[in-house]
Structures are given as structure tokens and as C-alpha cells.
Write a protein that holds these residues in place. Structure first.
Motif, PDB file in Angstrom:
ATOM      1  N   ASP A  23     -31.394  24.279 -18.892  1.00 31.92           N
ATOM      2  CA  ASP A  23     -31.263  24.507 -20.490  1.00 31.92           C
ATOM      3  C   ASP A  23     -31.424  25.649 -21.265  1.00 31.92           C
ATOM      4  N   PRO A  24     -30.575  26.497 -21.423  1.00 27.13           N
ATOM      5  CA  PRO A  24     -31.673  27.206 -22.907  1.00 27.13           C
ATOM      6  C   PRO A  24     -32.500  26.670 -24.085  1.00 27.13           C
ATOM      7  N   ASP A  25     -32.480  25.986 -24.573  1.00 27.20           N
ATOM      8  CA  ASP A  25     -32.829  24.789 -24.810  1.00 27.20           C
ATOM      9  C   ASP A  25     -34.452  24.582 -24.820  1.00 27.20           C
ATOM     10  N   ASP A  26     -34.011  24.005 -23.395  1.00 25.64           N
ATOM     11  CA  ASP A  26     -35.887  23.892 -22.752  1.00 25.64           C
ATOM     12  C   ASP A  26     -36.556  24.711 -22.471  1.00 25.64           C
ATOM     13  N   LEU A  27     -36.151  26.326 -21.638  1.00 23.88           N
ATOM     14  CA  LEU A  27     -36.200  27.538 -21.461  1.00 23.88           C
ATOM     15  C   LEU A  27     -37.509  27.771 -22.734  1.00 23.88           C
ATOM     16  N   ARG A  28     -36.613  27.243 -24.139  1.00 28.99           N
ATOM     17  CA  ARG A  28     -37.050  28.081 -25.301  1.00 28.99           C
ATOM     18  C   ARG A  28     -38.129  27.227 -25.668  1.00 28.99           C
ATOM     19  N   ARG A  50     -48.562  32.188 -17.190  1.00 31.55           N
ATOM     20  CA  ARG A  50     -47.396  33.104 -16.309  1.00 31.55           C
ATOM     21  C   ARG A  50     -45.566  31.824 -16.611  1.00 31.55           C
ATOM     22  N   ILE A  51     -46.003  30.913 -16.489  1.00 24.74           N
ATOM     23  CA  ILE A  51     -45.132  30.355 -16.779  1.00 24.74           C
ATOM     24  C   ILE A  51     -43.844  30.255 -18.153  1.00 24.74           C
ATOM     25  N   ARG A  52     -45.067  30.317 -19.076  1.00 25.65           N
ATOM     26  CA  ARG A  52     -44.357  30.693 -20.229  1.00 25.65           C
ATOM     27  C   ARG A  52     -43.392  32.458 -20.362  1.00 25.65           C
ATOM     28  N   PHE A  53     -43.668  32.768 -19.936  1.00 24.01           N
ATOM     29  CA  PHE A  53     -43.936  34.620 -19.250  1.00 24.01           C
ATOM     30  C   PHE A  53     -42.370  34.573 -18.843  1.00 24.01           C
ATOM     31  N   ARG A  54     -42.350  33.289 -17.328  1.00 25.17           N
ATOM     32  CA  ARG A  54     -40.928  33.676 -16.750  1.00 25.17           C
ATOM     33  C   ARG A  54     -40.053  32.959 -17.602  1.00 25.17           C
ATOM     34  N   ALA A  55     -39.931  31.939 -17.858  1.00 30.67           N
ATOM     35  CA  ALA A  55     -39.263  31.143 -19.531  1.00 30.67           C
ATOM     36  C   ALA A  55     -38.770  31.789 -20.443  1.00 30.67           C
ATOM     37  N   ALA A  56     -39.500  32.705 -20.960  1.00 28.76           N
ATOM     38  CA  ALA A  56     -39.098  33.794 -21.824  1.00 28.76           C
ATOM     39  C   ALA A  56     -38.410  34.968 -21.016  1.00 28.76           C
ATOM     40  N   ALA A  57     -39.019  35.377 -20.121  1.00 31.59           N
ATOM     41  CA  ALA A  57     -37.695  36.271 -19.075  1.00 31.59           C
ATOM     42  C   ALA A  57     -37.012  36.170 -18.921  1.00 31.59           C
ATOM     43  N   ALA A  58     -36.216  34.475 -18.106  1.00 30.28           N
ATOM     44  CA  ALA A  58     -35.156  34.016 -18.308  1.00 30.28           C
ATOM     45  C   ALA A  58     -34.021  34.353 -19.013  1.00 30.28           C
ATOM     46  N   LEU A  59     -34.985  34.064 -20.084  1.00 27.04           N
ATOM     47  CA  LEU A  59     -34.078  33.708 -21.705  1.00 27.04           C
ATOM     48  C   LEU A  59     -33.319  35.035 -22.064  1.00 27.04           C
ATOM     49  N   HIS A  60     -34.692  35.579 -22.121  1.00 27.47           N
ATOM     50  CA  HIS A  60     -33.397  37.300 -21.676  1.00 27.47           C
ATOM     51  C   HIS A  60     -33.335  37.705 -21.116  1.00 27.47           C
ATOM     52  N   LYS A  61     -32.707  37.662 -20.042  1.00 30.98           N
ATOM     53  CA  LYS A  61     -32.114  38.291 -18.996  1.00 30.98           C
ATOM     54  C   LYS A  61     -30.571  37.740 -18.760  1.00 30.98           C
ATOM     55  N   HIS A  62     -30.299  36.545 -19.877  1.00 29.15           N
ATOM     56  CA  HIS A  62     -29.421  36.527 -19.656  1.00 29.15           C
ATOM     57  C   HIS A  62     -29.191  36.114 -21.548  1.00 29.15           C
ATOM     58  N   GLY A  63     -29.420  36.800 -21.510  1.00 31.43           N
ATOM     59  CA  GLY A  63     -28.709  36.821 -23.388  1.00 31.43           C
ATOM     60  C   GLY A  63     -28.896  36.007 -24.150  1.00 31.43           C
ATOM     61  N   HIS A  64     -30.312  35.395 -23.919  1.00 27.69           N
ATOM     62  CA  HIS A  64     -30.835  34.333 -25.240  1.00 27.69           C
ATOM     63  C   HIS A  64     -32.274  34.743 -26.016  1.00 27.69           C
ATOM     64  N   GLU A  65     -31.838  34.395 -27.242  1.00 23.87           N
ATOM     65  CA  GLU A  65     -32.893  34.477 -28.116  1.00 23.87           C
ATOM     66  C   GLU A  65     -34.346  33.804 -27.630  1.00 23.87           C
ATOM     67  N   HIS A  66     -35.355  34.611 -27.538  1.00 23.60           N
ATOM     68  CA  HIS A  66     -36.543  33.618 -26.868  1.00 23.60           C
ATOM     69  C   HIS A  66     -36.968  33.147 -28.716  1.00 23.60           C
TER      70      HIS A  66
END
Length: 66
Positions: A23-28, A50-66
Motif C-alpha cells: 500500500d502507498p502508505d506502507d511504502l511511505r 537501499r530499502i528506504r530508497f527503493r520504497a521512495a522510488a516506487a512511490l515516485h514511479k507510481h505518482g505518489h508523493e514521498h
């Protein structure tokens, strides 16, 4: 900004990586949360980064704010 390069599922699988849907909130939360202790080894801090970076990148890739 450079054009986004889509993830190549076959390449990721060859690297031994697995897909993870969150879920985007979990990734955030994951992108902003570090629970490394003060005395954590550099390798542990690197992994957390690395894990925090990939979570932020996934949010960005799908148009969610970090």
C-alpha cells in the motif's frame, strides 16, 4: 530529470529479486523509517538505506508523493 526506465521483470528475477506489492502508505512509512540502532554496522545502515530508497522510488514511479 532522466526518462524513467521501466523495470525489466526478467532482469530483476535473474538478480534473485522478488516483486513486492505494498500500500502507498506502507511504502511511505518504509521510505522514511530507519530503526537501525546507534551502533549498527555500516552494512546494516547501507541495507536500510537501499530499502528506504527503493520504497521512495516506487512511490515516485507510481505518482505518489514521498
Amino acid at each position: 530529470m532522466a526518462d524513467a526506465v521501466p523495470t525489466d521483470p526478467e532482469s530483476e528475477q535473474e538478480k534473485g529479486r522478488v516483486p513486492l506489492w505494498l500500500d502507498p502508505d506502507d511504502l511511505r512509512w518504509l521510505s522514511q523509517h530507519c530503526c537501525c540502532p546507534e551502533d549498527a554496522a555500516d552494512a546494516e545502515r547501507d541495507r536500510c538505506g537501499r530499502i528506504r530508497f527503493r520504497a521512495a522510488a516506487a512511490l515516485h514511479k507510481h505518482g505518489h508523493e514521498h
